[in-house]
Structure formats: C-alpha cells, structure tokens
Design an enzyme around this catalytic site. Structure first.
Site, short mmCIF file in Angstrom:
data_model
loop_
_atom_site.label_atom_id
_atom_site.label_comp_id
_atom_site.label_asym_id
_atom_site.label_seq_id
_atom_site.Cartn_x
_atom_site.Cartn_y
_atom_site.Cartn_z
N GLY A 64 0.82 -1.21 0.00
CA GLY A 64 0.00 0.00 0.00
C GLY A 64 0.85 1.26 0.00
O GLY A 64 0.51 2.26 -0.64
N ASN A 65 1.99 1.23 0.71
CA ASN A 65 2.83 2.43 0.81
C ASN A 65 3.64 2.71 -0.46
O ASN A 65 4.34 3.70 -0.53
CB ASN A 65 3.76 2.35 2.03
CG ASN A 65 4.61 1.10 1.99
OD1 ASN A 65 4.46 0.27 1.08
ND2 ASN A 65 5.48 0.96 2.97
N LYS A 71 -0.86 -11.97 3.54
CA LYS A 71 0.36 -12.10 2.74
C LYS A 71 0.93 -13.52 2.86
O LYS A 71 1.39 -14.09 1.88
CB LYS A 71 1.41 -11.07 3.18
CG LYS A 71 0.97 -9.63 2.88
CD LYS A 71 2.03 -8.61 3.20
CE LYS A 71 1.42 -7.22 3.32
NZ LYS A 71 0.63 -6.78 2.18
N LYS A 123 -16.10 -6.79 4.78
CA LYS A 123 -15.10 -5.78 4.40
C LYS A 123 -15.78 -4.41 4.26
O LYS A 123 -16.59 -4.20 3.36
CB LYS A 123 -14.50 -6.21 3.06
CG LYS A 123 -13.44 -5.31 2.53
CD LYS A 123 -12.05 -5.84 2.80
CE LYS A 123 -11.04 -4.76 2.42
NZ LYS A 123 -9.78 -4.92 3.10
N LYS A 134 -5.81 -8.36 -2.54
CA LYS A 134 -4.88 -8.14 -3.66
C LYS A 134 -3.67 -9.07 -3.61
O LYS A 134 -3.13 -9.45 -4.66
CB LYS A 134 -4.49 -6.67 -3.80
CG LYS A 134 -3.59 -6.12 -2.74
CD LYS A 134 -2.15 -5.93 -3.12
CE LYS A 134 -1.50 -5.22 -1.97
NZ LYS A 134 -0.21 -5.66 -1.57
#
Lengths: 331, 331
Positions: free
Chosen positions: A28-29, A296, A148, A234
């Site tokens: 995300g960063n 992850k 979500k 994702k």
C-alpha cells in the site's frame, strides 16, 4: 557452421524469453503512506521511489508483472461518487466501476514514473497497464457474511434507507464513526486475460495488472459476466496470477524487511526462510494477524503450493538484493 | 513433401497475422445517449448493442483496435472530484488522472460486454484494455489559447480564486450557466505503447486503447514524462494510432449512416465516397461544423494521407455491411 550460426541467432532472438518471470505485488505504501493526505504529487513521488527499486529487479534479468492495492484510492473514489450524487444528482457507480477507475489511475501513475526511470537508465521496454477482471463464484460463502467495510460513513437512517433500496448491508463502525457498507471478500478463481498478460510479460514488456485485487466479476448465466460488489484480497489475487502465468518467483512487498515471529514483542525475531508447513503452523498459532501479515502469508503459501517456486516477502527497497526478505519455500 | 508441410504449418500459425487490421473509433453514443441520465445500466446496455455490431466486423476477418470518447463520463468524474473536495476535503485530482479513471471505467464496460458477445458467438479472443498516454508538445499553439470547456460550472468569484491559486483559465459559459475551466486541445504526436498495441492486435486479440483521446503527457525534461491539463480530440488521436500501427482501415462511428452535404437543409445529400481533396474543399466551404463532423473529417484525412488506405465514416449498426457509410479515399 550454418547450424551453429542458427543456434546463436536463436539464442539472441529468444533472449528475453529465457528471462525469469516474476510477479511483484506492491504494498500500500508504494503509492500512499499513512501520514499523507493523498495529493497527486505525493502519490507520484512514492511511485517514483518504487519505480527505482523495481529497476534493480529488472537489471537482474527478470521479466515482471506488477500488481498493486487500491485501498485509499478506491475509498476516495467511492466518497467522490457519493458526494457527486448528493451535490449534483449524478448516478452513483457500483463498486466494480470504482475499482476500474482506480486501476486506470494507479496503473497510469506507476507506468509513467517507471517509464521515466527506465528511460533514464537507457532501458527500452513498453509498460502496459491492463484493466483486469477476476472471476469469483456467486456461491462463495463470503457473500453470506460480508465483512469488508468500503466507502463513506453514513447515519443509521441513511444506511437503513440504502439497505431498503438496494439490499446492501451496512454495519456500525467499531470506532463509532457511523455506518458503513460491508461487502464480501470472495476467493479469486480465474484471472481473465491471464494468457495475454503472460505473453506480453514474457516478450519483455512490463505489465501492470490485477490492480486492487482485480475487478470482481461472476457469471450471471453462461456467456454473461457481470461485476459484483466485492473486494478481492490483492495479495491472494496476485498469488493466483503468479501461479496461473507460471511465474518463477513471487515478491510480496510490505513495510518491513523480513517476516517476524512475536512481532512487536521483546522476543521478536526475523525469519530468513520458512517452509510452507512452518508458515501454516505459525498462522494457526496466531503469529500473523489478519489485518496485516496474515493475508500475505496465505498468498505466499498459495503460490508456493501451486508452483513449487519460492515467494519472497520483503520491503520495496530490498528488491533485487541478495538475501533480502523472507523466503517461503516448498520444503 | 517436407517443405510443403512446413508451408501449410506456416500458413496455419500465421493465420491471424494475415488478417487485416482496423481501428474503430466509437462514437459518443456507443456508451451514453444524450437523452440518458448516465446510470451504469444504461451505459452497459449501450455497450452491449455496440459490441454486437463490432462482432460483425470481426467475422469479416478483421483484427481490431477499439478507441472511444469519454466526454460525459469524464465530465461526471470531474464533478465528483470537485464535490469530494467540497464535502470531504479530499485532494482534487488533475485532468490527466480523471482521463485515466475514465479509460479504466469505459474500457472495462466495453471489454466485458464484448467478451459476453464473443463467448455467445463461440469466438475465443482476449480483449485487452490498455491505459494509454499520448505525447503532446508543451509549445503547441493550442496552449496559448485554451478553448475546450471541462468540469463543473463555478461562480465568477470561485473561478477568480482558482485562477489565482492554480493559474488555470476560466471562461463564462455562452448560455450563462456559470464559469468553467477551459483547457487546450493540443495535437497528439505519439501514441506511447503503439508498438505493443499493434503487436497484441495483430496476434488476434482485441485491444481497447486511446480512450478519450488518450492521457495527454509531455516531456518536462528529457526522460521526464508528465501529465498536463488538456483534452486531445479522440478522432484525431485515433487516426494517429491507426497510421502509427499501420492499420489497413479506419472506421469513425457517429450517429448518421453517411456524411452529408448541406446537412439538415432541403438540399441535403449523402456521400458514398469522397477523395481527401474533395474533403478538404468541403471543409473550407464550411460544410462540416466544428462541433460535430469537422473533427471526424480532419481525422479521416490524416489517416488517408499518412497511410494511403481508406477511412469509413458511418453509424455503428452499419459496421461490416457492404457499402455502409462514406468512404474517404486518397484519390
């Protein structure tokens, strides 16, 4: 002699085909940091820094497919959607369209910054951003219990009205900020266009795909794909892509150099390597929380289990560095 | 015998490469008609009708690249942008990002509906939506006198404030609806990624590209592409794409079957064919107004002049029909 010349010619024209293929899931960063407001200058600056790290991997003879999240961006798009409806009466766009917006936007920024870095490094490769649909199953159990949260906060009255009108489910925010739509996070099944994504990447072009986990679509009936209100994880969608295009390696980027056990405790220790059976055991012991490292690790396991190849979890700046990150292996 | 077998094998594997390549520039009504509100159902329905016409062309042994406009959609995106800033303080996105949003959105809708129609027709082709940057020149004279109105209407006070803050130019709407930002419409010079667009299309996949005339970008300095507030004419950008990828034919779709002289007058007559010198003469005589047919004729001339091949201007439902539309030829 003729045969030998042919052999060298064959090697030359096939040079790019012999490169290894990697899927790199940006964190995300890569585009927006949690302390930033989200201006375009901030996002372009972050994309440029990310692009400079990606070049290190390209120089190690990888062909790459880049995937990325879209959390803050699609959140802002949904807010804008709602604001335009309130202020100007513009019809609201459903979730799948908002994801498509974000794929165009984020893909463009990464593509432009990476192209600039490649040109400065005398590297001539096309960078192709592909809008990506990802097939899910309408009968996925996730649709029975959407969890979500997405889009703006509403009052209870507004939320009740929307539920009556559209059937969508709203839940109260745990921190009391209001009521928010919740959608399912179904399992991705097929990356539509995976064949072409693989082909373009193996020809030496850089592909940006599966942004935000992909646009979730399902078959309403045979030959009728349609978008659906949902969010696909994702990292998991990226793992599916990596296995469906036969990638040689899968990189998951995050904001720490290596996966840790006892994260943020005095006994914290970094892992250089773990097998997927170790990873499964740590998962079941609660070492990797759902909001951060858990998805992850599950994505890493999916790729290793389906391909036999390694997944690397690390931070962007360690891409292409020997022994950077945590290597997740079959055995 | 071996040579003959090789010859047939060569023909088979190269079958798709021998197809003609067409660029099809969809008209604005391919996605949204002027009497519609702009809901997603309306836009998907229109895209489905367009997809059914495109299949007729595919069945005539064409490989195709589809381009499209984005006028109403990007207008709504800019309004949403402004509304989100007013209501929630979300940083506004510049014009290039709004175009990128619209490319993701519109490409996805066309791709999905076309995929559904192809599957129903037992045609197995990937459809690839590519975010497309188009290079313009910062010294283009168009930037000295921006004329293309975009985004929301503002009060004079608001417009003056924005001009002070950003340097953007605002002009009063001729129908008195308020003040609106005007941007330049510079000439497109290079379709970034044209090589890959051509390659994917010639391999038999359908490419959707150059949406809304493309994302306008320029070189701030060597190796530094950057977006710019501008709108590129989508028919002209499509003509440039068609000539840069060596297309065999260029279709410009509109809402009338053939180009007319004395349009909407008692002496109106349809043209089956015109040469580019006739087209230039009619243009200079004012037969084709700037707001409608003028840009299409100029785009047609560009392609014919640079390729020697024909441009067809017609309506979507006449695609792939013999003698449908007006044929613009070199001589």
């Amino acid at each position: 002699m003729v045969q030998i010349e042919y052999f060298f010619y064959f090697c030359r024209v096939n040079k790019v085909f012999m490169k290894k293929l990697a899927v790199v899931a940006l964190g995300g960063n890569a585009l927006l940091q949690s302390n930033q407001a989200g201006t375009i200058d901030e996002q372009e600056g972050n994309a440029l820094a990310t692009a400079e790290c990606l070049v290190k991997l390209l120089k190690r003879d990888y062909n790459i497919v880049i995937t990325h999240g879209n959390g803050p961006q699609v959140g802002n798009i949904m807010l804008a959607n709602s604001a335009a409806n309130k202020l100007y009466g513009i019809p609201e766009m459903p979730m799948d369209i908002c994801v498509a917006y974000s794929q165009g936007f984020i893909g463009y920024i990464i593509e432009q910054q990476l192209k600039n870095v490649l040109e400065a490094n005398d590297m001539d490769r096309d960078i192709i951003t592909i809008t990506t649909q990802v097939l899910v199953n309408k009968d996925d159990r996730a649709f029975q219990n959407p969890t979500k949260p997405v889009g703006p906060y509403y009052s209870k009255e507004e939320a009740d009205k929307f539920t009556q009108e559209t059937g969508a489910i709203y839940k109260e925010d745990v921190r009391g900020r209001g009521w928010r739509k919740v959608v399912a996070s179904p399992k991705p099944l097929v990356i539509i266009n995976k064949k072409t994504i693989e082909k373009i990447a193996r020809e030496g072009h850089i592909v940006i795909a599966v942004g935000g986990g992909g646009i979730p679509v399902f078959y309403v009936e045979p030959h009728k794909l349609q978008g659906i209100d949902a969010v696909i994880d994702k990292d998991y969608a990226s793992a599916l892509l990596a296995s469906q295009i036969n990638a040689d390696k899968f990189f998951i980027l995050t904001d720490i150099p290596k996966v840790c056990l006892d994260y943020n405790k005095p006994t914290e220790r970094q892992l250089d390597k773990m097998t997927i059976s170790e990873a499964k055991r740590y998962l079941s012991e609660g070492q990797f929380p759902e909001g951060s490292m858990g998805p992850k690790i599950r994505a890493a396991i999916h790729f290793v289990e389906h391909s036999g190849k390694d997944t690397i979890i690390t931070k962007t700046t360690l891409l292409g560095i020997d022994n950077g990150g945590t290597r997740i292996t079959l055995v």
